[in-house]
Design a protein around this motif. Structure first.
Motif, short mmCIF file in Angstrom:
data_model
loop_
_atom_site.label_atom_id
_atom_site.label_comp_id
_atom_site.label_asym_id
_atom_site.label_seq_id
_atom_site.Cartn_x
_atom_site.Cartn_y
_atom_site.Cartn_z
N PRO A 105 0.81 -1.21 0.00
CA PRO A 105 0.00 0.00 0.00
C PRO A 105 0.85 1.27 0.00
O PRO A 105 0.48 2.27 -0.62
N ALA A 106 2.00 1.20 0.65
CA ALA A 106 2.85 2.38 0.74
C ALA A 106 3.43 2.76 -0.62
O ALA A 106 3.90 3.88 -0.81
N ASP A 107 3.41 1.82 -1.58
CA ASP A 107 3.95 2.11 -2.90
C ASP A 107 2.98 2.93 -3.75
O ASP A 107 3.37 3.45 -4.78
N LEU A 108 1.74 2.95 -3.36
CA LEU A 108 0.72 3.49 -4.24
C LEU A 108 0.44 4.95 -3.92
O LEU A 108 -0.14 5.26 -2.89
N PRO A 109 0.87 5.84 -4.80
CA PRO A 109 0.57 7.24 -4.54
C PRO A 109 -0.91 7.52 -4.75
O PRO A 109 -1.56 6.91 -5.60
N ARG A 110 -1.42 8.42 -3.96
CA ARG A 110 -2.80 8.88 -4.11
C ARG A 110 -2.80 10.40 -4.09
O ARG A 110 -1.99 11.01 -3.42
N CYS A 111 -3.74 10.97 -4.81
CA CYS A 111 -3.88 12.41 -4.77
C CYS A 111 -4.48 12.79 -3.41
O CYS A 111 -4.96 11.93 -2.67
N PRO A 112 -4.44 14.07 -3.07
CA PRO A 112 -4.94 14.47 -1.75
C PRO A 112 -6.39 14.07 -1.51
O PRO A 112 -6.82 13.90 -0.36
N ALA A 113 -7.15 13.88 -2.58
CA ALA A 113 -8.55 13.48 -2.42
C ALA A 113 -8.69 11.96 -2.42
O ALA A 113 -9.81 11.44 -2.32
N GLY A 114 -7.57 11.22 -2.54
CA GLY A 114 -7.61 9.78 -2.41
C GLY A 114 -7.74 9.02 -3.72
O GLY A 114 -7.84 7.79 -3.71
N HIS A 115 -7.72 9.70 -4.85
CA HIS A 115 -7.80 8.99 -6.13
C HIS A 115 -6.45 8.34 -6.45
O HIS A 115 -5.40 8.88 -6.11
N ASP A 116 -6.50 7.21 -7.13
CA ASP A 116 -5.25 6.49 -7.40
C ASP A 116 -5.09 6.12 -8.87
O ASP A 116 -4.38 5.19 -9.21
N VAL A 117 -5.76 6.83 -9.75
CA VAL A 117 -5.61 6.65 -11.19
C VAL A 117 -5.21 8.00 -11.77
O VAL A 117 -5.81 9.02 -11.45
N PHE A 118 -4.18 7.97 -12.63
CA PHE A 118 -3.59 9.23 -13.05
C PHE A 118 -3.32 9.29 -14.54
O PHE A 118 -3.07 8.27 -15.18
N GLN A 119 -3.35 10.53 -15.05
CA GLN A 119 -2.70 10.81 -16.32
C GLN A 119 -1.22 11.02 -16.02
O GLN A 119 -0.86 11.53 -14.96
N VAL A 120 -0.37 10.65 -16.96
CA VAL A 120 1.07 10.65 -16.72
C VAL A 120 1.74 11.55 -17.75
O VAL A 120 1.60 11.35 -18.95
N GLY A 121 2.47 12.54 -17.24
CA GLY A 121 3.27 13.39 -18.11
C GLY A 121 4.73 12.99 -18.00
O GLY A 121 5.23 12.72 -16.91
N VAL A 122 5.41 12.90 -19.14
CA VAL A 122 6.80 12.45 -19.17
C VAL A 122 7.64 13.51 -19.88
O VAL A 122 7.25 14.01 -20.93
N ALA A 123 8.78 13.85 -19.29
CA ALA A 123 9.76 14.69 -19.96
C ALA A 123 11.03 13.90 -20.12
O ALA A 123 11.53 13.29 -19.17
N LEU A 124 11.55 13.87 -21.34
CA LEU A 124 12.80 13.17 -21.64
C LEU A 124 13.84 14.18 -22.08
O LEU A 124 13.56 15.03 -22.94
N SER A 125 15.03 14.08 -21.49
CA SER A 125 16.12 14.95 -21.87
C SER A 125 17.09 14.18 -22.76
O SER A 125 17.61 13.13 -22.36
N PHE A 126 17.27 14.67 -23.97
CA PHE A 126 18.15 14.01 -24.94
C PHE A 126 19.47 14.75 -25.03
O PHE A 126 19.51 15.99 -24.96
N THR A 127 20.56 14.00 -25.23
CA THR A 127 21.85 14.63 -25.50
C THR A 127 21.87 15.11 -26.95
O THR A 127 20.97 14.81 -27.75
N ALA A 128 22.92 15.84 -27.28
CA ALA A 128 23.08 16.31 -28.66
C ALA A 128 23.15 15.12 -29.62
O ALA A 128 22.80 15.23 -30.79
#
Ligand SMILES: [Zn+2]
Ligand SMILES: [Zn+2]
Length: 161
Positions: A105-128
């Motif tokens: 249970p400790a692995d599962l993040p929840r939003c402050p309102a207790g929801h546990d399903v999320f949209q996921v934003g990803v940023a990738l940093s590329f080298t030259a």
């Protein structure tokens, strides 16, 4: 257990604002490489196709709510052009990953309102040279628009499988 997830309200706290706010969050968190570029994306499940953009999050990985297939932020599947990778923390520890099957249970993040399903934003940093060197992952609650940074500018170490 607590590795410092800080939730903030997204744009005007509105679920209708969409995932742009989580993209801004991850874009600001990832360190750019000299001569390189940063790409941001809203994750979609490759198996379920476009429109399946909600994930459960555990052990530092994101799992599609439709098919349970991991997104691959921890091993490089999230970026098709990249080789396999593993993550190393930068200044901020990685999310906790419990050994063995099953989620603590400790692995599962929840939003402050207790929801546990999320949209996921990803940023990738590329080298030259076009290699991925860093990744940040943000979560956004689609119900109330709360956002948090889940993986804060982890270093990507590629390896040959
Ligand atoms: Zn899926
Ligand atoms: Zn929520």
């Amino acid at each position: 257990m607590d590795h410092g997830i800080v939730w903030t309200k997204g744009a005007v706290g509105s679920p209708a604002a969409g995932p742009e706010d989580v993209l801004r969050l991850v874009r600001g968190a990832v360190r750019g490489e000299p001569g390189g570029r940063v790409e941001t994306l809203v994750a979609e499940c490759r198996m379920c196709g476009a429109g399946e953009d909600e994930f459960e999050v555990a052990k530092g990985e994101c799992f599609c709510v439709g098919c349970c297939i991991p997104l691959g932020v921890t091993d490089g599947d999230v970026c098709r052009s990249s080789r396999r990778w593993r993550l190393e923390p930068s200044e901020v520890p990685l999310p906790p990953a419990s050994p063995g099957p099953g989620f603590e249970p400790a692995d599962l993040p929840r939003c402050p309102a207790g929801h546990d399903v999320f949209q996921v934003g990803v940023a990738l940093s590329f080298t030259a040279e076009g290699e991925v060197r860093g990744i940040s992952v943000g979560l956004r609650c689609p119900v109330d628009g709360a956002v948090c940074l889940y993986i804060d500018d982890a270093r990507v170490v590629s390896y040959a499988a």
